[in-house]
Design a protein around this motif. Structure first.
Motif, mmCIF file in Angstrom:
data_model
loop_
_atom_site.group_PDB
_atom_site.id
_atom_site.type_symbol
_atom_site.label_atom_id
_atom_site.label_comp_id
_atom_site.label_asym_id
_atom_site.label_seq_id
_atom_site.Cartn_x
_atom_site.Cartn_y
_atom_site.Cartn_z
ATOM 1 N N VAL A 151 -20.404 23.190 -18.301
ATOM 2 C CA VAL A 151 -20.746 24.535 -17.827
ATOM 3 C C VAL A 151 -20.722 25.461 -19.038
ATOM 4 O O VAL A 151 -20.193 25.121 -20.093
ATOM 5 N N SER A 152 -21.328 26.614 -18.888
ATOM 6 C CA SER A 152 -21.329 27.581 -19.985
ATOM 7 C C SER A 152 -19.906 28.075 -20.228
ATOM 8 O O SER A 152 -19.055 28.058 -19.326
ATOM 9 N N ARG A 153 -19.661 28.522 -21.448
ATOM 10 C CA ARG A 153 -18.313 28.977 -21.798
ATOM 11 C C ARG A 153 -17.897 30.163 -20.931
ATOM 12 O O ARG A 153 -18.653 31.098 -20.726
ATOM 13 N N GLY A 154 -16.696 30.062 -20.458
ATOM 14 C CA GLY A 154 -16.159 31.080 -19.562
ATOM 15 C C GLY A 154 -14.859 30.559 -18.978
ATOM 16 O O GLY A 154 -14.271 29.593 -19.472
ATOM 17 N N SER A 155 -14.390 31.192 -17.902
ATOM 18 C CA SER A 155 -13.103 30.819 -17.325
ATOM 19 C C SER A 155 -13.094 29.386 -16.801
ATOM 20 O O SER A 155 -12.104 28.664 -16.950
ATOM 21 N N GLU A 156 -14.205 28.958 -16.181
ATOM 22 C CA GLU A 156 -14.263 27.594 -15.658
ATOM 23 C C GLU A 156 -14.271 26.580 -16.796
ATOM 24 O O GLU A 156 -13.616 25.534 -16.715
ATOM 25 N N TRP A 157 -14.979 26.869 -17.871
ATOM 26 C CA TRP A 157 -14.999 25.977 -19.042
ATOM 27 C C TRP A 157 -13.592 25.853 -19.621
ATOM 28 O O TRP A 157 -13.153 24.751 -19.972
ATOM 29 N N ASP A 158 -12.886 26.964 -19.714
ATOM 30 C CA ASP A 158 -11.532 26.947 -20.261
ATOM 31 C C ASP A 158 -10.574 26.202 -19.339
ATOM 32 O O ASP A 158 -9.672 25.489 -19.803
ATOM 33 N N ARG A 159 -10.732 26.389 -18.036
ATOM 34 C CA ARG A 159 -9.857 25.704 -17.083
ATOM 35 C C ARG A 159 -10.021 24.194 -17.203
ATOM 36 O O ARG A 159 -9.044 23.449 -17.211
ATOM 37 N N ARG A 160 -11.263 23.753 -17.320
ATOM 38 C CA ARG A 160 -11.511 22.321 -17.506
ATOM 39 C C ARG A 160 -10.988 21.848 -18.857
ATOM 40 O O ARG A 160 -10.467 20.726 -18.975
ATOM 41 N N GLY A 161 -11.104 22.709 -19.866
ATOM 42 C CA GLY A 161 -10.611 22.350 -21.186
ATOM 43 C C GLY A 161 -9.105 22.157 -21.189
ATOM 44 O O GLY A 161 -8.587 21.226 -21.839
ATOM 45 N N LEU A 162 -8.385 23.006 -20.457
ATOM 46 C CA LEU A 162 -6.933 22.865 -20.367
ATOM 47 C C LEU A 162 -6.568 21.557 -19.680
ATOM 48 O O LEU A 162 -5.658 20.839 -20.125
ATOM 49 N N LEU A 163 -7.264 21.238 -18.591
ATOM 50 C CA LEU A 163 -7.009 19.971 -17.910
ATOM 51 C C LEU A 163 -7.291 18.800 -18.834
ATOM 52 O O LEU A 163 -6.498 17.843 -18.915
ATOM 53 N N ARG A 164 -8.389 18.850 -19.563
ATOM 54 C CA ARG A 164 -8.734 17.767 -20.488
ATOM 55 C C ARG A 164 -7.662 17.615 -21.576
ATOM 56 O O ARG A 164 -7.282 16.499 -21.932
ATOM 57 N N ALA A 165 -7.180 18.740 -22.099
ATOM 58 C CA ALA A 165 -6.134 18.684 -23.128
ATOM 59 C C ALA A 165 -4.878 18.005 -22.589
ATOM 60 O O ALA A 165 -4.254 17.183 -23.276
ATOM 61 N N ARG A 166 -4.511 18.316 -21.366
ATOM 62 C CA ARG A 166 -3.328 17.700 -20.768
ATOM 63 C C ARG A 166 -3.545 16.204 -20.514
ATOM 64 O O ARG A 166 -2.619 15.400 -20.684
ATOM 65 N N LEU A 167 -4.755 15.853 -20.136
ATOM 66 C CA LEU A 167 -5.069 14.437 -19.929
ATOM 67 C C LEU A 167 -5.006 13.672 -21.248
ATOM 68 O O LEU A 167 -4.434 12.577 -21.322
ATOM 69 N N LEU A 168 -5.599 14.246 -22.281
ATOM 70 C CA LEU A 168 -5.582 13.598 -23.596
ATOM 71 C C LEU A 168 -4.150 13.431 -24.101
ATOM 72 O O LEU A 168 -3.791 12.397 -24.672
ATOM 73 N N ALA A 169 -3.331 14.462 -23.877
ATOM 74 C CA ALA A 169 -1.931 14.368 -24.294
ATOM 75 C C ALA A 169 -1.215 13.258 -23.544
ATOM 76 O O ALA A 169 -0.445 12.493 -24.130
ATOM 77 N N ASP A 170 -1.473 13.158 -22.261
ATOM 78 C CA ASP A 170 -0.818 12.132 -21.446
ATOM 79 C C ASP A 170 -1.255 10.729 -21.851
ATOM 80 O O ASP A 170 -0.493 9.766 -21.703
ATOM 81 N N LEU A 171 -2.462 10.619 -22.375
ATOM 82 C CA LEU A 171 -2.993 9.322 -22.795
ATOM 83 C C LEU A 171 -2.660 9.006 -24.255
ATOM 84 O O LEU A 171 -3.103 7.993 -24.790
#
Length: 251
Positions: A151-171
């Motif tokens: 999605v274009s950069r914005g709140s939804e992009w950032d929300r997904r980015g935070l989830l991805r960062a947490r997933l990457l950390a967990d992995l």
């Protein structure tokens, strides 16, 4: 004596109002247990219209209602689902269950909603990835998230980015997670991203950077009003405790 009689009369009036208007019966407990204080809470948070312009009143009402009747949204979603077995109602139930921390039930509801829907419901797919992460299925969650179109950069992009960062950390993909945390927390509203990043840094024993991040949280929290802080009291309490520990360790 007059004060006691007045108090009892007000309690009776409020109790009758609860029954006649069909409001949640748990208010009866508050009214009779806390006397005039319970009556005042009922009048201010239940009787007064929720659409009043005072946002502090609306916030307080939502917070107290959530504590008084935490199952309200779940019950409403279940009733709606009994009336109509639709994708939207399953997703609403998933939202309510996820908010209560019941991730297994939320996962089942989201999967059913996706199965009944027309397809390409990327928002629900992201929600499913979130509950999979909470259940410890980070690899599946990341695969699911990778399948969602950008999605274009914005709140939804950032929300997904935070989830991805947490997933990457967990992995265990720490370098990728760290870069993404640093990127996302510079834009995302609120302090959730900073607190998650601080937890990640503490787990990796990077206490210097963790302290810097938590000090940013502390400074920014001072600029919030009381209502905003209370809404995420547990998070700010955790941040304060961890910052104090880091300061003591470096003293």
């Amino acid at each position: 004596m007059i004060w006691l009689v007045t108090s009892i009369c007000i309690q009776i009036i409020c109790a009758v109002h609860v029954i006649r208007t069909g409001r949640n019966q748990i208010w009866m407990l508050f009214i009779f247990l806390f006397s005039l204080l319970g009556c005042f809470a009922y009048l201010m948070l239940e009787v007064m219209p929720a659409y009043w312009g005072n946002r502090h009143l609306r916030t307080a009402r939502a917070q107290v209602a959530g504590k008084v009747d935490p199952e309200r949204d779940v019950r409403r979603a279940q009733r709606d689902l009994e009336l109509a077995d639709t994708a939207a109602n399953h997703i609403a139930l998933g939202d309510a269950q996820a908010a209560r921390g019941r991730y297994a039930e939320a996962e089942a509801a989201y999967r059913k909603g996706l199965a009944l829907g027309p397809g390409n419901d990327w928002g629900t797919q992201v929600k499913l990835a979130q509950v999979l992460f909470e259940r410890g299925s980070s690899r599946e969650a990341l695969t699911l998230l990778d399948g969602v179109p950008e999605v274009s950069r914005g709140s939804e992009w950032d929300r997904r980015g935070l989830l991805r960062a947490r997933l990457l950390a967990d992995l265990g993909r720490d370098a990728e997670a760290r870069a993404l945390f640093e990127d996302v927390m510079s834009r995302i509203a609120g302090e959730e991203a900073r607190c998650h990043y601080a937890a990640f840094l503490i787990e990796r024993d990077d206490r210097v950077r963790a302290r810097q991040v938590l000090e940013e949280v502390e400074q920014r929290a001072r600029r919030l009003d009381r209502t905003q802080r209370v809404a995420q009291a547990d998070m700010y309490r955790w941040a304060g405790e961890k910052l104090a520990e880091l300061r003591r360790a470096s003293a």
